[in-house]
Every structure is written in structure tokens, then in C-alpha cells.
Design a protein around this motif. Structure first.
Motif, PDB file in Angstrom:
ATOM      1  N   GLY A 111       0.044  -5.417   1.433  1.00 35.09           N
ATOM      2  CA  GLY A 111      -1.142  -5.512   2.293  1.00 35.09           C
ATOM      3  C   GLY A 111      -2.552  -4.667   1.655  1.00 35.09           C
ATOM      4  O   GLY A 111      -2.330  -4.132   0.706  1.00 35.09           O
ATOM      5  N   GLU A 112      -3.347  -4.463   2.560  1.00 35.16           N
ATOM      6  CA  GLU A 112      -4.592  -3.806   2.129  1.00 35.16           C
ATOM      7  C   GLU A 112      -4.566  -2.067   2.426  1.00 35.16           C
ATOM      8  O   GLU A 112      -4.570  -1.464   1.612  1.00 35.16           O
ATOM      9  CB  GLU A 112      -5.937  -4.398   2.731  1.00 35.16           C
ATOM     10  CG  GLU A 112      -5.864  -5.827   2.290  1.00 35.16           C
ATOM     11  CD  GLU A 112      -7.237  -6.728   2.611  1.00 35.16           C
ATOM     12  OE1 GLU A 112      -7.343  -7.751   2.211  1.00 35.16           O
ATOM     13  OE2 GLU A 112      -7.683  -6.176   3.703  1.00 35.16           O
ATOM     14  N   ALA A 113      -4.612  -1.836   3.571  1.00 37.67           N
ATOM     15  CA  ALA A 113      -4.595  -0.681   4.004  1.00 37.67           C
ATOM     16  C   ALA A 113      -4.637  -0.273   5.567  1.00 37.67           C
ATOM     17  O   ALA A 113      -4.597  -1.405   6.441  1.00 37.67           O
ATOM     18  CB  ALA A 113      -6.220   0.003   3.958  1.00 37.67           C
ATOM     19  N   PRO A 114      -3.990   0.695   6.127  1.00 35.22           N
ATOM     20  CA  PRO A 114      -3.704   0.905   7.369  1.00 35.22           C
ATOM     21  C   PRO A 114      -4.783   0.699   8.150  1.00 35.22           C
ATOM     22  O   PRO A 114      -6.012   1.232   7.767  1.00 35.22           O
ATOM     23  CB  PRO A 114      -3.066   2.225   7.336  1.00 35.22           C
ATOM     24  CG  PRO A 114      -2.650   2.727   5.993  1.00 35.22           C
ATOM     25  CD  PRO A 114      -3.705   1.889   5.032  1.00 35.22           C
ATOM     26  N   GLY A 115      -4.801   0.284   9.340  1.00 36.52           N
ATOM     27  CA  GLY A 115      -5.707   0.057  10.505  1.00 36.52           C
ATOM     28  C   GLY A 115      -5.297   1.325  11.490  1.00 36.52           C
ATOM     29  O   GLY A 115      -4.332   1.930  11.104  1.00 36.52           O
ATOM     30  N   GLU A 118      -1.688   1.360  12.654  1.00 39.75           N
ATOM     31  CA  GLU A 118      -0.667   1.794  11.508  1.00 39.75           C
ATOM     32  C   GLU A 118      -0.792   3.249  11.211  1.00 39.75           C
ATOM     33  O   GLU A 118       0.213   4.037  10.882  1.00 39.75           O
ATOM     34  CB  GLU A 118      -0.794   0.970  10.154  1.00 39.75           C
ATOM     35  CG  GLU A 118      -0.761  -0.366  10.407  1.00 39.75           C
ATOM     36  CD  GLU A 118      -1.595  -1.489  11.071  1.00 39.75           C
ATOM     37  OE1 GLU A 118      -2.794  -0.878  11.370  1.00 39.75           O
ATOM     38  OE2 GLU A 118      -1.184  -2.481  11.600  1.00 39.75           O
ATOM     39  N   PRO A 124       3.073   0.203   7.880  1.00 39.90           N
ATOM     40  CA  PRO A 124       2.295  -0.818   7.707  1.00 39.90           C
ATOM     41  C   PRO A 124       2.594  -1.879   8.752  1.00 39.90           C
ATOM     42  O   PRO A 124       3.605  -2.275   9.220  1.00 39.90           O
ATOM     43  CB  PRO A 124       2.369  -1.173   6.417  1.00 39.90           C
ATOM     44  CG  PRO A 124       3.965  -0.863   5.965  1.00 39.90           C
ATOM     45  CD  PRO A 124       4.138   0.699   6.955  1.00 39.90           C
ATOM     46  N   PHE A 125       1.413  -2.403   8.905  1.00 39.15           N
ATOM     47  CA  PHE A 125       1.473  -3.750   9.845  1.00 39.15           C
ATOM     48  C   PHE A 125       2.263  -3.814  10.978  1.00 39.15           C
ATOM     49  O   PHE A 125       3.253  -4.476  11.338  1.00 39.15           O
ATOM     50  CB  PHE A 125       2.019  -4.863   9.133  1.00 39.15           C
ATOM     51  CG  PHE A 125       1.185  -5.524   7.734  1.00 39.15           C
ATOM     52  CD1 PHE A 125       0.242  -6.461   8.109  1.00 39.15           C
ATOM     53  CD2 PHE A 125       1.241  -5.215   6.465  1.00 39.15           C
ATOM     54  CE1 PHE A 125      -0.823  -6.753   7.192  1.00 39.15           C
ATOM     55  CE2 PHE A 125       0.426  -5.514   5.571  1.00 39.15           C
ATOM     56  CZ  PHE A 125      -0.518  -6.554   5.971  1.00 39.15           C
ATOM     57  N   ASN A 155       1.271  -0.970   1.597  1.00 37.15           N
ATOM     58  CA  ASN A 155      -0.065  -1.527   1.395  1.00 37.15           C
ATOM     59  C   ASN A 155      -0.756  -0.784  -0.008  1.00 37.15           C
ATOM     60  O   ASN A 155      -0.242  -0.046  -0.611  1.00 37.15           O
ATOM     61  CB  ASN A 155      -0.750  -0.828   2.454  1.00 37.15           C
ATOM     62  CG  ASN A 155      -0.840  -1.567   3.968  1.00 37.15           C
ATOM     63  OD1 ASN A 155      -1.230  -2.829   3.714  1.00 37.15           O
ATOM     64  ND2 ASN A 155      -0.597  -0.878   4.898  1.00 37.15           N
ATOM     65  N   HIS A 228      -4.667 -13.062   4.120  1.00 35.42           N
ATOM     66  CA  HIS A 228      -4.255 -11.899   4.989  1.00 35.42           C
ATOM     67  C   HIS A 228      -4.014 -12.210   6.704  1.00 35.42           C
ATOM     68  O   HIS A 228      -4.923 -13.063   6.982  1.00 35.42           O
ATOM     69  CB  HIS A 228      -5.354 -10.905   4.885  1.00 35.42           C
ATOM     70  CG  HIS A 228      -4.912  -9.537   5.459  1.00 35.42           C
ATOM     71  ND1 HIS A 228      -4.701  -9.118   6.724  1.00 35.42           N
ATOM     72  CD2 HIS A 228      -4.457  -8.223   4.747  1.00 35.42           C
ATOM     73  CE1 HIS A 228      -4.209  -7.844   6.948  1.00 35.42           C
ATOM     74  NE2 HIS A 228      -4.202  -7.427   5.762  1.00 35.42           N
TER      75      HIS A 228
END
Ligand code: URA
Length: 256
Positions: A111-115, A118, A124-125, A155, A228
Motif C-alpha cells: 500500500g501507500e502510507a499509514p493513515g 494505522e 497497516p490497513f 506500505n 487502492h
């Protein structure tokens, strides 16, 4: 002033630098014309410059490459990231977000990056996009820890960017050696590239709408770019394409 969080403090500092306040010179004004011997520089600045040894330039990408290459297993790689100090994102993050799922699984999702969720959980996710990802995987009988068809998830960036902004090219470049080593150590049969940032990091190009659904190669392994899940939450009509890509993944693994 109340104590500011890291990102706010950094923004304030950048603002002051933009205004020209680039030196800490004390409370009292300094008459630079009275300082001929220091070429007009405030005494404090001249003294600091004289006392500071020239610092060798650090190349953060080279540092990342060396640190990643030295890791011999996944816990070692997580530990190397834990002590890597060249990425400013780390200072604003609550946790390192390294991976989730089953190491050694045939499928590795990038994936891209933690939010925010996360960052707080250190996994992650786990937020809304992650819950949708879990439902998507379950639809093809896969899951993070499903015995027959597990997946491993990471990520591009292991730290949350401030206010969930897009990762910047320098951040992607700095973290890429860790991602490449992560893939080598996890040794998946196939990689699922989730979204544009991941495509940028692993394929060197963006344009997920064009890329999705076509098998390609990343790090010497078959790779499938997909939308995504966060995009699917915003554009439910695109779930149709995502379903077709999931079926393609299942067929590729010989479980379809
Ligand atoms: N989006 C991602 O790309 N990764 C996460 O871990 C969460 C949301």
C-alpha cells in the motif's frame, strides 16, 4: 505558548525561516556595524561557526541502502527502520507501521502510507480502507492470516505523513531500499501494487487507471497493479474493475 506538536512546531519554524529569522541571536539587539573583526556577522553567529566542525554530507538514500542491506530477516529489517533517523516523518509519527499478515505468504500487498488509524495501531490497513481490503480478500478466500491463502501486507512508507498528505518523491526514494529489502526477505510469489504511490515506488510510474489489471513485473516478480481501497471507497463504481483484478489474482495463484 502551549506546547505544539511536531508538525505544528516544524510549520512555525519554516514560517520564521521564510520571514528571514534564520538565526537565534539572543534577546538584546546587536549592532553589526560595531563588529568589524567578524565581517559584520553577529558575534554569536561567528563564534558558533568557528566552533562547529564541518559536517560530512549525509546521503539518506545511501544510508537507507546500507541499513536495509544489513538486515538478514524481517525482524532485523523492522529494527533497522526503528533506528533510521533520516526521515522526518518518523518524528511526527506515533508508531512504526511495518507489516501485518503472514510473513512468507505467496501474496504481498504493498500500500501507500499509514493513515491515522494505522499510525495509532502500528499496523497497516486497519482503518476504513483496510476493512474494505479485508472484505475484498475474503471474497476470493484470502486473508491476512487465512490458513490456506494468507497474504502479507506493508506500505511504501512506514510512517504516517502529516495530515495524510501524499508521500513526497524524496520520502519514497529514501524508503525504497527498505521496501525492496522487505520484498526480498518476505519472498512472495506475487506482489499486489495498491494505488499510485505504490506504482510510483515499484514501477517508477503513475497512472493506476491505465496500469491496473495488467500483470507486470516488480523486483523480478509478477506484480498486479490495482485500485487502492481508499479510492474504491470514494468511487464505488470502480469496484467492478477491482473485482476483475481480484479474480485475475486468484487465477494466477491457481486457486481460481
Ligand atoms: N492506506 C494505505 O495505503 N496503507 C495503509 O496502511 C492505510 C491506508
Amino acid at each position: 505558548m502551549e506546547s505544539a506538536d511536531f508538525d505544528t512546531a516544524l510549520a512555525l519554524l519554516e514560517w520564521q525561516v521564510e520571514l528571514g529569522a534564520t538565526e537565534a541571536i539572543g534577546d538584546a539587539p546587536v549592532d553589526c556595524y560595531a563588529l568589524p573583526a567578524t565581517l559584520g556577522k553577529p558575534k554569536a553567529t561567528a563564534a558558533v561557526a568557528a566552533a562547529t566542525p564541518a559536517r560530512a554530507e549525509v546521503d539518506p538514500v545511501a544510508e537507507a541502502r546500507a541499513a536495509a542491506a544489513a538486515a538478514v530477516d524481517l525482524p532485523g529489517l523492522a529494527a533497522a527502520l526503528g533506528v533510521f533517523e533520516h526521515c522526518a516523518l518518523k518524528r511526527g509519527a506515533s508508531n512504526l507501521v511495518f507489516s501485518d499478515g503472514t510473513p512468507g505468504a505467496r501474496v504481498m500487498i504493498v500500500g501507500e502510507a499509514p493513515g491515522r488509524d494505522e499510525d495509532l495501531a502500528g499496523k497497516p490497513f486497519v482503518g476504513r480502507a483496510g476493512q474494505l481490503l479485508d472484505r475484498m480478500l475474503a471474497a476470493i478466500d484470502m486473508g491476512r492470516a487465512t490458513a490456506e491463502a494468507p497474504v502479507y501486507i506493508t506500505n511504501v512508507l512506514p510512517w504516517r505523513p502529516p495530515r495524510n498528505r501524499d508521500p513526497q518523491p524524496e520520502e519514497i526514494a529514501m524508503m525504497r531500499p527498505f521496501l525492496e529489502r522487505h520484498i526480498a526477505l518476505a519472498n512472495p510469489q506475487v506482489i499486489v501494487i495498491m494505488g499510485n504511490i505504490s506504482a510510483q515506488a515499484l514501477l517508477g510510474k503513475r497512472g493506476i487507471t491505465r496500469l491496473r489489471g495488467s500483470w507486470t513485473e516488480a523486483q523480478g516478480r509478477p506484480a498486479l497493479p490495482m485500485f487502492h481501497p481508499a479510492y474504491l471507497l470514494r468511487q464505488p463504481a470502480a469496484k467492478r474493475d477491482a473485482w476483475s483484478d481480484l479474480l485475475s489474482l486468484k487465477a494466477r495463484l491457481g486457486t481460481g
